[in-house]
Design an enzyme around this catalytic site. Structure first.
Site, PDB file in Angstrom:
ATOM      1  CG  HIS A 246      -1.727   1.615   1.416  1.00  0.00           C
ATOM      2  ND1 HIS A 246      -2.558   1.978   1.058  1.00  0.00           N
ATOM      3  CD2 HIS A 246      -1.132   2.157   2.759  1.00  0.00           C
ATOM      4  CE1 HIS A 246      -2.658   3.003   1.685  1.00  0.00           C
ATOM      5  NE2 HIS A 246      -1.956   3.096   2.947  1.00  0.00           N
TER       6      HIS A 246
ATOM      7  CG  HIS B 269       0.166   6.630   0.728  1.00  0.00           C
ATOM      8  ND1 HIS B 269      -0.926   7.614   1.020  1.00  0.00           N
ATOM      9  CD2 HIS B 269       0.668   5.323   1.389  1.00  0.00           C
ATOM     10  CE1 HIS B 269      -1.112   7.104   1.143  1.00  0.00           C
ATOM     11  NE2 HIS B 269      -1.114   6.135   2.350  1.00  0.00           N
TER      12      HIS B 269
ATOM     13  CD  GLU C 246      -4.052   6.115   3.360  1.00  0.00           C
ATOM     14  OE1 GLU C 246      -4.211   5.494   2.791  1.00  0.00           O
ATOM     15  OE2 GLU C 246      -3.358   6.570   4.158  1.00  0.00           O
TER      16      GLU C 246
ATOM     17  CB  SER D 219      -2.584  -0.210  -2.567  1.00  0.00           C
ATOM     18  OG  SER D 219      -3.484   0.282  -1.466  1.00  0.00           O
TER      19      SER D 219
HETATM   20  N1  TIH Z   1      -6.895  -1.336   1.726  1.00  0.00           N
HETATM   21  C1  TIH Z   1      -5.540  -1.059   1.330  1.00  0.00           C
HETATM   22  C2  TIH Z   1      -4.673  -1.981   0.602  1.00  0.00           C
HETATM   23  O1  TIH Z   1      -5.592  -2.975   0.593  1.00  0.00           O
HETATM   24  O2  TIH Z   1      -3.943  -1.660   0.377  1.00  0.00           O
HETATM   25  C3  TIH Z   1      -4.790  -1.138   2.532  1.00  0.00           C
HETATM   26  C4  TIH Z   1      -5.305   0.247   3.772  1.00  0.00           C
HETATM   27  C5  TIH Z   1      -4.875   1.863   3.742  1.00  0.00           C
HETATM   28  C6  TIH Z   1      -6.101   2.461   4.837  1.00  0.00           C
HETATM   29  C7  TIH Z   1      -5.819   1.934   5.631  1.00  0.00           C
HETATM   30  S1  TIH Z   1      -6.307  -0.031   4.891  1.00  0.00           S
HETATM   31 FE   FE2 Z   2      -1.832   5.008   3.422  1.00  0.00          FE
END
Ligand code: TIH
Ligand code: FE2
Length: 316
Positions: free
Chosen positions: A183, A188, A228, A247
């Site tokens: 992630h 990011h 996010e 992600s």
């Molecule tokens: N759900 C995201 C992923 O699977 O990459 C990870 C997260 C980011 C923020 C909260 S959970």
């Molecule tokens: Fe994040």
């Protein structure tokens, strides 16, 4: 007598809000929030997998021992970790053009072209740190899990991004209930290479310095819904700007479809919206563009500062 002690304690704790003044003060950011730990939560994909749990603890301890001035750790990832990366990376690549914003596409392409990101193995964090420093002045530092909102936001004020070092469990390469290295890198880092995203993140971070707990909640909600889980509109289509979407293969498709609700990004509304942190969001905010989100945040920040000054004055 007891009353005197209690009241002086209260005053002290209100006045003792942590104010980092130098980037090295971020070494004090050790406040990890325990949520979705594979040791405690049966819903965590790694629950009961002893070797995953041990590896994760090892990587978290590298992060917890890291100090300002150290190089980003150069970790030799295991074949199975590289395999999880590969599956997740190739799957997300399929949705890139149709589901992610233009800034993301441009930056990840550049990172691929210079060999920073490849399918074969987890990229070098040292090399990504160097790339980001050159692009927007953002730098990475490792963290040992989900940080408290105050610590995380304070880091953004210094253009520091706190990065986990462990990967998601191999049984679920396409979604993770918490931040993990895949992630951080895929979601990011290409976004922090964009000057407006970098500016937006730092601004939210600066507003958090000296803020009350209630204000920290508003700011982390804003961060959540843009950095996010934010969307923007491009040529009449919904595209992801948020790293948590970019992600995660399933949620990325869900967010851009007409299943969830969509509302225009407006900091006054967005900052007080309740969010879902254990499942897909039922509501996403849509920015006209990242610059438009920035302009709106700047207006909000003026009111926010005034509120902060009132809070401080009330305490004196
Ligand atoms: N759900 C995201 C992923 O699977 O990459 C990870 C997260 C980011 C923020 C909260 S959970
Ligand atoms: Fe994040």
């Amino acid at each position: 007598k007891d009353n005197t002690i209690t009241s002086s304690k209260n005053v002290a704790s209100e006045e003792n809000i942590w104010i980092p003044t130098h980037v090295s003060d971020l070494d004090k950011c050790g406040h990890v929030v325990v949520k979705y730990e594979p040791t405690e939560d049966p819903k965590h994909p790694g629950f009961g997998d002893e070797s995953y749990i041990t590896r994760r603890a090892e990587l978290n301890s590298i992060a917890n021992n890291w100090k300002f001035g150290d190089q980003m750790p150069d970790i030799e990832y295991l074949p199975e970790e590289n395999e999880t990366w590969k599956i997740s990376y190739l799957k997300l690549k399929e949705l890139r053009e149709s589901h992610t914003c233009e800034q993301y596409q441009r930056n990840i392409k550049q990172m691929e072209d210079i060999g920073l990101i490849t399918a074969e193995k987890i990229p070098s964090l040292q090399a990504i740190d160097k790339y980001l420093r050159a692009k927007t002045g953002f730098q990475l530092r490792p963290c040992g899990g989900l940080l408290s909102a105050r610590d995380f936001l304070a880091s953004l004020a210094f253009r520091v991004f706190q990065t986990t070092l462990y990967t998601r469990h191999h049984s679920k390469p396409n979604h993770c209930p918490e931040p993990d290295l895949i992630h951080e890198i895929l979601g990011h880092t290409p976004m922090f290479a964009d000057p407006i995203v970098a500016e937006f993140s730092q601004e939210v971070g600066l507003l958090s310095i000296g803020a009350s707990d209630e204000q920290i909640e508003l700011l982390s909600t804003l961060y959540w819904f843009i950095i996010e889980f934010g969307l923007c509109e491009e040529d009449g289509k919904l595209k992801a700007i948020g790293a948590g979407l970019i992600s995660a293969f399933g949620e990325l498709q869900h967010a851009c479809s007409d299943v969830p609700a969509h509302a225009p990004f407006d900091p006054y509304v967005t900052a007080v919206q309740k969010y879902e942190d254990s499942d897909y969001q039922p509501l996403y905010f849509v920015a006209k563009s990242m610059s438009d989100a920035m302009t709106k945040l700047r207006k909000y920040a003026l009111d926010f500062d005034r509120q902060l000054i009132n809070n401080i004055q009330n305490k004196i």
